[in-house]
Design a protein around this motif. Structure first.
Motif, mmCIF file in Angstrom:
data_model
loop_
_atom_site.group_PDB
_atom_site.id
_atom_site.type_symbol
_atom_site.label_atom_id
_atom_site.label_comp_id
_atom_site.label_asym_id
_atom_site.label_seq_id
_atom_site.Cartn_x
_atom_site.Cartn_y
_atom_site.Cartn_z
ATOM 1 N N PHE A 122 54.705 -18.762 16.151
ATOM 2 C CA PHE A 122 53.385 -19.585 15.780
ATOM 3 C C PHE A 122 53.705 -20.887 15.484
ATOM 4 O O PHE A 122 55.150 -21.256 15.103
ATOM 5 N N VAL A 123 53.481 -22.325 16.035
ATOM 6 C CA VAL A 123 53.395 -23.226 15.760
ATOM 7 C C VAL A 123 53.008 -24.244 14.231
ATOM 8 O O VAL A 123 52.067 -23.768 14.079
ATOM 9 N N ARG A 124 53.539 -24.255 13.344
ATOM 10 C CA ARG A 124 53.513 -25.068 12.170
ATOM 11 C C ARG A 124 53.058 -26.393 12.204
ATOM 12 O O ARG A 124 54.068 -27.162 12.590
ATOM 13 N N ALA A 125 51.893 -26.951 12.091
ATOM 14 C CA ALA A 125 52.037 -28.272 12.666
ATOM 15 C C ALA A 125 50.576 -28.999 11.700
ATOM 16 O O ALA A 125 49.967 -28.305 10.829
ATOM 17 N N ASP A 126 50.748 -30.611 11.574
ATOM 18 C CA ASP A 126 49.540 -30.580 10.771
ATOM 19 C C ASP A 126 48.553 -31.551 11.846
ATOM 20 O O ASP A 126 47.164 -31.116 10.908
ATOM 21 N N VAL A 127 48.633 -30.974 12.824
ATOM 22 C CA VAL A 127 47.499 -31.412 12.856
ATOM 23 C C VAL A 127 47.288 -30.092 14.130
ATOM 24 O O VAL A 127 48.261 -29.764 14.790
ATOM 25 N N THR A 128 46.021 -29.294 14.090
ATOM 26 C CA THR A 128 45.939 -27.887 15.400
ATOM 27 C C THR A 128 44.580 -28.567 16.164
ATOM 28 O O THR A 128 43.872 -29.416 15.422
ATOM 29 N N VAL A 129 44.327 -28.123 17.204
ATOM 30 C CA VAL A 129 43.518 -28.133 18.211
ATOM 31 C C VAL A 129 42.497 -26.592 18.974
ATOM 32 O O VAL A 129 44.026 -25.961 18.898
ATOM 33 N N GLN A 130 41.479 -26.589 18.685
ATOM 34 C CA GLN A 130 41.435 -25.268 18.666
ATOM 35 C C GLN A 130 40.512 -25.983 20.476
ATOM 36 O O GLN A 130 39.055 -26.398 20.123
ATOM 37 N N CYS A 131 40.783 -24.928 21.263
ATOM 38 C CA CYS A 131 39.571 -24.611 22.576
ATOM 39 C C CYS A 131 39.575 -23.697 23.368
ATOM 40 O O CYS A 131 38.371 -23.386 23.979
ATOM 41 N N LEU A 132 40.068 -22.485 22.758
ATOM 42 C CA LEU A 132 39.516 -21.939 23.499
ATOM 43 C C LEU A 132 38.008 -21.190 23.364
ATOM 44 O O LEU A 132 38.003 -20.988 21.970
ATOM 45 N N GLY A 133 36.828 -21.168 24.374
ATOM 46 C CA GLY A 133 35.461 -20.640 24.584
ATOM 47 C C GLY A 133 34.630 -21.828 23.255
ATOM 48 O O GLY A 133 33.813 -21.408 23.358
ATOM 49 N N ARG A 134 35.283 -22.857 23.782
ATOM 50 C CA ARG A 134 34.245 -24.076 23.021
ATOM 51 C C ARG A 134 33.999 -25.219 23.849
ATOM 52 O O ARG A 134 35.019 -25.153 24.904
#
Length: 397
Positions: free
Chosen positions: A201-213
């Motif tokens: 997994f990637v640890r980051a301050d910014v996340t983007v959720q695109c799956l199924g949206r």
């Protein structure tokens, strides 16, 4: 058993049957022997918050002869506490430290079903798939990494009639949120060593959720916002191109048909930069200046690591399914195709069942056929699979 059943429980029974769980099995398997368990849980991301959870909920659980349990993201029980008498009773069904209560091994149960649904779940008495577990009631809630949003584990209370109440569910849900708040205060979870945990997994301050949206959900330092479709597409493309994209490259990936004037893309980028800040998006080339974690990248990483079960669990649907942007279409089709091919090749009927029960796989003739060929002739799912194949034969003859 009641003459009615909740839909989420019925779906879980379907998954349990597809996985080949024996209704008459007495106990769940031990997947973490004692020697491995001690080392594994000491290094686990939830180890720092377990004492807090036991303090907040453990005494209340013991007072009503219930058990407090905390699992990892695979449903393996890392901590199980309660009175000596209750612990001994739980041994008979394999509800012990080191045992796996993943649905695929243990059938319908609150910790395992909560993992699949990624939400607080209660399973009461006869709702359990295995007969040996039906005298018990359980309430569980997932605990998430406050930065990446991935599931770290599941908090559970298991016991007798006193557990089957809305108050228990509320207490478990509140305690899980308390754990997430404490992880935030501590600066996020302690990463589990890769050699033990095995999840990429990637640890980051910014996340983007695109799956199924339809539109992406962007989270920056814990604050979430829904982006416009165009900004969703841009962010997905930039997150997939760490070296950045020149204006003409981005335009070709973004616009279907004739590419508009460069001023159109420049205006979109200026609006997005104004929304996110100049410290997030750079130019010449357009690129992301901070680490960004995408939910589709987690699925890709899990597939690369060979963990198709976790990949399917995290796959909430195709990437921005309503987007016509050429670059997004390619990203969507590549990930969808890779996951589908892996599932077909897995020879795991439960994964195929999960695929065909989802909206994007309901008409997937090849996967339905693979299920038919893989399931035993006596499987209770064979009539369902054959009826779906007959439906598709009629519709697409």
């Amino acid at each position: 058993m009641s003459q009615a059943m909740r839909s989420e429980v019925a779906e879980s029974w379907h998954r349990s049957a597809a996985a080949g769980v024996d209704v008459g099995a007495e106990s769940s398997p031990i997947t973490l022997p004692e020697d491995d368990l001690v080392e594994y849980r000491a290094a686990h991301a939830l180890a720092p918050v377990y004492p807090l959870l036991d303090d907040a909920l453990g005494e209340a659980a013991r007072a009503c002869d219930a058990l407090l349990a905390l699992s990892d993201h695979q449903g393996q029980l890392l901590w199980v506490t309660g009175t000596t008498q209750t612990l001994r009773r739980a041994e008979a069904i394999g509800f012990v430290e080191g045992a796996s209560w993943d649905e695929r091994l243990a059938g319908t149960n609150a910790p395992g079903t909560s993992l699949v649904l990624d939400r607080p779940t209660m399973v009461v008495g006869a709702e359990h798939y295995r007969e040996s577990v039906r005298p018990w009631n359980c309430a569980a809630a997932p605990i998430h990494d406050p930065i990446t949003g991935r599931i770290l584990g599941v908090l559970d209370v298991t016991g007798g009639p006193d557990v089957a109440s809305p108050q228990t569910m509320a207490m478990v849900r509140t305690a899980a949120r308390l754990a997430e708040s404490e992880l935030t205060r501590l600066g996020g979870p302690i990463p589990v060593p890769h050699m033990i945990d095995g999840e990429v997994f990637v640890r980051a301050d910014v996340t983007v959720q695109c799956l199924g949206r339809r539109e992406a959900v962007l989270t920056v330092r814990g604050k979430a916002q829904v982006l416009s479709r165009r900004h969703s597409e841009i962010l997905a493309l930039l997150a997939t191109s760490p070296r950045g994209l020149a204006g003409d490259e981005l335009a070709l990936l973004l616009y279907e048909g004739d590419v508009p004037a460069t001023s159109t893309l420049r205006a979109e980028m200026n609006r997005l930069r104004g929304l996110l800040g100049e410290e997030v998006i750079g130019s010449r080339p357009y690129r992301l200046l901070v680490p960004v974690a995408g939910d589709w990248n987690l699925v890709r990483a899990l597939l690369a690591a060979g963990d198709v079960v976790a990949a399917m669990r995290h796959y909430a649907g195709p990437v921005l399914p309503h987007s016509d942007a050429p670059g997004v279409v390619a990203l969507r089709e590549n990930l969808h195709g890779e996951l589908r091919a892996t599932i077909v090749a897995s020879d795991q009927a439960d994964l195929m069942a999960a695929w065909t029960r989802a909206s994007w796989g309901a008409d997937d003739y090849e996967v339905w056929t693979a299920q038919r060929d893989l399931l035993p002739a006596t499987s209770p799912l064979q009539p369902l699979v054959r009826s779906q194949l007959a439906r598709l034969d009629l519709e697409f003859a």
